[in-house]
Design an enzyme around this catalytic site. Structure first.
Site, PDB file in Angstrom:
ATOM      1  CG  LEU A  90      23.838 -12.687   8.583  1.00 34.66           C
ATOM      2  CD1 LEU A  90      24.145 -12.790  10.065  1.00 34.66           C
ATOM      3  CD2 LEU A  90      25.050 -12.226   7.816  1.00 34.66           C
ATOM      4  CB  CYS A  91      20.149 -17.331   4.799  1.00 36.81           C
ATOM      5  SG  CYS A  91      18.899 -16.090   4.435  1.00 36.81           S
ATOM      6  N   GLY A  92      22.904 -16.340   2.534  1.00 35.25           N
ATOM      7  CA  GLY A  92      23.280 -16.387   1.129  1.00 35.25           C
ATOM      8  C   GLY A  92      22.271 -15.691   0.232  1.00 35.25           C
TER       9      GLY A  92
END
Length: 296
Positions: A90-92
């Site tokens: 969930l951090c690109g």
């Protein structure tokens, strides 16, 4: 066509997701500030360490006194790639960009006839690379127990690498991490650790003015250099971990901000569809009532 109840449930679900992404964005913003301060503090130390090593190396007259960590084993056959990523997603594209750079180097080295080994620091890089390079995966180091990064954590990894180097398990070691530039910009970077690659960035005039050149070292430059090279490995590893930590929070903050905005746009579209369908249903019911009244 979805019913009104389905649309209401979908809107409620997206609103709940938006609350989560907004909360994750705020948490990442708070963590980013601390991580950015740690990175800013560590960079001058790592840079100064490199200058000290450069001056010590230039002061050695005999090549026999140069430590193996600087001169290397004399071979270039086995390469160990240490890929440092995050424990969570969930951090690109933070994790995938580091893994992509490591994958490119693995394929390039294998094409050149080199033996490549992988050591992953962090779960995400391991999950990405093991699908293609499970046969060369050497080890994996978890970071989930590390609540706050400290020098001792990097020192443990450094001791592990030194033990493998002394056991002739590899000839060249390179680490991969993401250099923090800004909240919206992180640069995947590779740095050769063993043998240490010290760049001569200063000019000869600056070297003459450098305070280190006016010092007499005791014991010899070789012994001091040997000690500092061991410490430099832990220093560069800590720098990579801190850069990764700041880059991860910056990438997560940006990704969660985009997700929050997208959720808002989706809620607006679903609300418009819900209102149109509800209005159409009300109009239909009114027409049925009026038609029935006229028929009577």
């Amino acid at each position: 066509m979805p019913s009104l109840k389905d649309l209401r449930n979908r809107i409620a679900s997206v609103k709940a997701t938006r609350k989560i992404t907004k909360a994750m964005q705020m948490v990442a913003a708070a963590k980013l500030r601390r991580a950015q301060e740690s990175v800013t503090s560590s960079r001058p130390y790592a840079s100064r360490m490199e200058k000290v090593l450069l001056n010590l190396r230039n002061g050695i007259t005999s090549q026999e006194s140069v430590p193996l960590l600087l001169s290397g084993s004399g071979r270039d056959r086995v390469h160990l790639l240490v890929v440092m990523t995050a424990e969570r997603g969930l951090c690109g594209g933070f994790n995938s960009s580091i893994a992509r750079l490591a994958r490119q180097d693995v394929l390039r080295l294998q094409e050149a006839g080199k033996t490549v080994k992988l050591l992953c620091v962090g779960r995400k890089g391991y999950d990405i690379l093991k699908r293609q390079f499970s046969d060369i995966m050497m080890d994996r180091i978890d970071l989930k127990e590390m609540k706050q990064l400290a020098f001792s954590d990097a020192e443990d990894i450094a001791n592990n690498l030194l033990k493998k180097f002394e056991g002739n398990e590899f000839d060249v070691c390179t680490i991969y991490f993401s250099e923090f530039i800004s909240v919206i910009s992180q640069k995947p970077t590779s740095l050769q650790l063993i043998p240490a690659r010290i760049s001569e960035t200063s000019s000869p005039e600056e070297d003459k003015k450098s305070p280190e050149l006016l010092c007499d070292f005791e014991p010899s430059e070789g012994e001091i250099l040997d000690f500092l090279l061991n410490r430099n490995i832990a220093t560069q590893l800590l720098r990579g971990l801190l850069e990764n930590s700041a880059s991860e929070q910056g990438a997560r903050m940006t990704a969660m901000d985009n997700a929050t905005r997208n959720a808002g746009d989706m809620i607006d579209k679903l609300t418009i569809n819900y209102n149109r369908q509800r209005q159409a249903q009300i109009t239909k019911e009114l027409i049925e009532i009026i038609s029935g009244a006229e028929a009577l």
